[in-house]
Enzyme design. Structure first.
Site, PDB file in Angstrom:
ATOM      1  N   LYS A 194       3.001  -8.297   6.125  1.00  0.00           N
ATOM      2  CA  LYS A 194       2.716  -6.925   5.800  1.00  0.00           C
ATOM      3  C   LYS A 194       1.990  -6.180   6.803  1.00  0.00           C
ATOM      4  O   LYS A 194       1.214  -6.466   7.520  1.00  0.00           O
ATOM      5  CB  LYS A 194       1.519  -7.466   4.622  1.00  0.00           C
ATOM      6  CG  LYS A 194       1.111  -6.029   3.956  1.00  0.00           C
ATOM      7  CD  LYS A 194       0.352  -6.283   2.754  1.00  0.00           C
ATOM      8  CE  LYS A 194      -0.051  -4.823   2.185  1.00  0.00           C
ATOM      9  NZ  LYS A 194      -0.935  -4.956   0.958  1.00  0.00           N
ATOM     10  N   LYS A 247       7.106  -6.441   4.447  1.00  0.00           N
ATOM     11  CA  LYS A 247       6.534  -5.406   3.786  1.00  0.00           C
ATOM     12  C   LYS A 247       5.877  -4.354   4.759  1.00  0.00           C
ATOM     13  O   LYS A 247       5.222  -4.630   5.592  1.00  0.00           O
ATOM     14  CB  LYS A 247       5.386  -5.273   2.581  1.00  0.00           C
ATOM     15  CG  LYS A 247       4.895  -4.412   1.816  1.00  0.00           C
ATOM     16  CD  LYS A 247       3.871  -4.594   1.104  1.00  0.00           C
ATOM     17  CE  LYS A 247       3.126  -3.302   0.260  1.00  0.00           C
ATOM     18  NZ  LYS A 247       2.087  -3.753  -0.234  1.00  0.00           N
TER      19      LYS A 247
HETATM   20  C1  PBG Z   1      -2.538  -4.208  -2.346  1.00  0.00           C
HETATM   21  C2  PBG Z   1      -1.065  -3.571  -1.974  1.00  0.00           C
HETATM   22  C3  PBG Z   1      -0.661  -2.573  -1.154  1.00  0.00           C
HETATM   23  C4  PBG Z   1       0.775  -2.245  -1.680  1.00  0.00           C
HETATM   24  C5  PBG Z   1       0.842  -3.424  -2.545  1.00  0.00           C
HETATM   25  N1  PBG Z   1      -0.152  -4.143  -2.736  1.00  0.00           N
HETATM   26  C6  PBG Z   1      -1.528  -1.561  -0.755  1.00  0.00           C
HETATM   27  C7  PBG Z   1      -2.106  -1.587   0.520  1.00  0.00           C
HETATM   28  O1  PBG Z   1      -2.133  -2.755   1.110  1.00  0.00           O
HETATM   29  O2  PBG Z   1      -2.829  -0.663   0.968  1.00  0.00           O
HETATM   30  C8  PBG Z   1       1.655  -1.238  -1.367  1.00  0.00           C
HETATM   31  C9  PBG Z   1       2.782  -0.859  -2.286  1.00  0.00           C
HETATM   32  C10 PBG Z   1       3.502   0.393  -2.029  1.00  0.00           C
HETATM   33  O3  PBG Z   1       3.074   1.244  -1.163  1.00  0.00           O
HETATM   34  O4  PBG Z   1       4.200   0.446  -2.832  1.00  0.00           O
HETATM   35  N2  PBG Z   1      -2.980  -4.888  -1.163  1.00  0.00           N
HETATM   36 ZN    ZN Z   2      -5.267  -5.229  -0.886  1.00  0.00          ZN
END
Ligand code: PBG
Ligand code: ZN
Length: 323
Positions: A194, A247
């Site tokens: 991520k 992601k």
């Molecule tokens: C939480 C999380 C996030 C997303 C999914 N789970 C945001 C982040 O890490 O700030 C992003 C999902 C999206 O942008 O659609 N950790």
């Molecule tokens: Zn988070």
């Protein structure tokens, strides 16, 4: 002599026979955002078609999803009260536990995954407990809390857990927590690679989860790193993750392919909020054929190596796939 590729493109039936990648409604997981209250369905300005919903509305929404053939959702919780550790997330009466129970009771046939993190639940908006000296998330204290959160979700009846916080050792800790509590059959889909991405902007509106101070660069990955991206996912496989994830998706298709080539586990992509909103806003401005661009984008995820696509487009795409 030269190759006549067009020979196989003239007849549309032959074109279909030779199509290498296929998109199906079975590929999709649809994200939903739960809030307390009743009768609440509040559209997010930056994400047209995406809502914060009270639990009763989420239960209703599952009927719509099933009618479209969508059998899988991922839940996010927006708690009433936030504190320094994110207590609501570890409470059996918290928003997530309540939502999972309600959905599974009304829809035992809906496959329910929970996003497992603390950023929606902490008053500072970071993905765990803060280390006051380092001013970043304390990795190992957060691991204990992630395991607690996982057991709360499991007791509420969740089908799969998706940890998204990018803490080191999170899969080991969550697997141990689940197994000790007797939930050895609940799979873990890890947000294994991520990136620290500006594409999450609109999500932080809907999930009310922007960090109050600072950013997530000390735990989420640098978008410039390819080797590290592979190592992150391979490590989660070693720790016992059942499904891996890359992601965001669209700007990271090279990473999707790299991870796919380095694992035999199933791979998910998260087609994130910013990617969704860009298409929506471009459609609004009249500059793209929204449906065509959406389907082309979703197909590209599959071609790059994704088995599962988490996407806000799931309902619209499901409808088009029925035709
Ligand atoms: C939480 C999380 C996030 C997303 C999914 N789970 C945001 C982040 O890490 O700030 C992003 C999902 C999206 O942008 O659609 N950790
Ligand atoms: Zn988070």
């Amino acid at each position: 002599m030269f190759a006549r590729f067009r020979r196989k493109r003239i007849n549309p039936v032959l074109r279909d026979l030779l199509q290498e990648t296929h998109l199906s409604v079975n590929d999709f997981i649809y994200p939903l955002f739960a809030k307390s209250g009743t009768g609440i369905k509040k559209e997010i300005e930056s994400m047209p078609g995406v809502f914060q919903m009270s639990i009763d509305e989420i239960v209703k929404e599952c009927d719509t999803l099933k009618a479209l053939g969508i059998k899988s959702i991922i839940l996010f919780g927006i708690p009433d009260l936030k504190d320094s550790v994110g207590s609501d997330a570890m409470c059996e009466h918290g928003i997530m536990a309540q939502t999972v129970r309600a959905v599974k009771e009304a829809h035992p046939d809906m496959f329910v995954t929970t996003d497992l993190c603390f950023c929606e639940y902490t008053d500072h908006g970071h993905c765990g407990v803060m280390d006051p000296v380092l001013e970043t998330v304390d990795n190992d204290i957060t691991l204990d809390n992630l395991a607690k959160q996982a057991v709360v979700h499991a007791k509420a009846g969740v089908d799969m857990i998706a940890p998204s916080g990018m803490m080191d050792g999170m899969i080991t800790a969550i697997r141990a927590g689940l197994d000790t509590a007797g939930f050895e059959n609940i799979p873990i889909m890890s947000y294994s690679t991520k990136f620290s991405s500006a594409y999450y902007g609109p999500f932080r509106d809907v999930a009310e989860s922007s960090p109050g101070k600072g950013d997530r660069k000390s735990y989420q990955m640098n978008p410039a790193n390819r080797n590290e991206a592979i190592l992150e996912s391979v490590e989660d496989e070693k720790e016992g993750a059942d499904i891996l994830m890359v992601k965001p998706a669209l700007a990271y298709l090279d990473i999707v392919r790299d991870v796919k080539n380095n694992t035999s586990l199933p791979l998910a992509v998260y087609n994130v909020s910013g990617e969704y909103s860009m298409l929506k806003m471009a459609a609004r401005a009249g500059v793209i054929d929204y449906n065509a661009v959406m389907m082309e984008t979703l197909m590209a995820f599959k071609r790059a190596g994704a088995d599962i696509i988490i996407t806000y487009h799931a309902k619209e795409a499901a409808l088009l796939l029925q035709k």
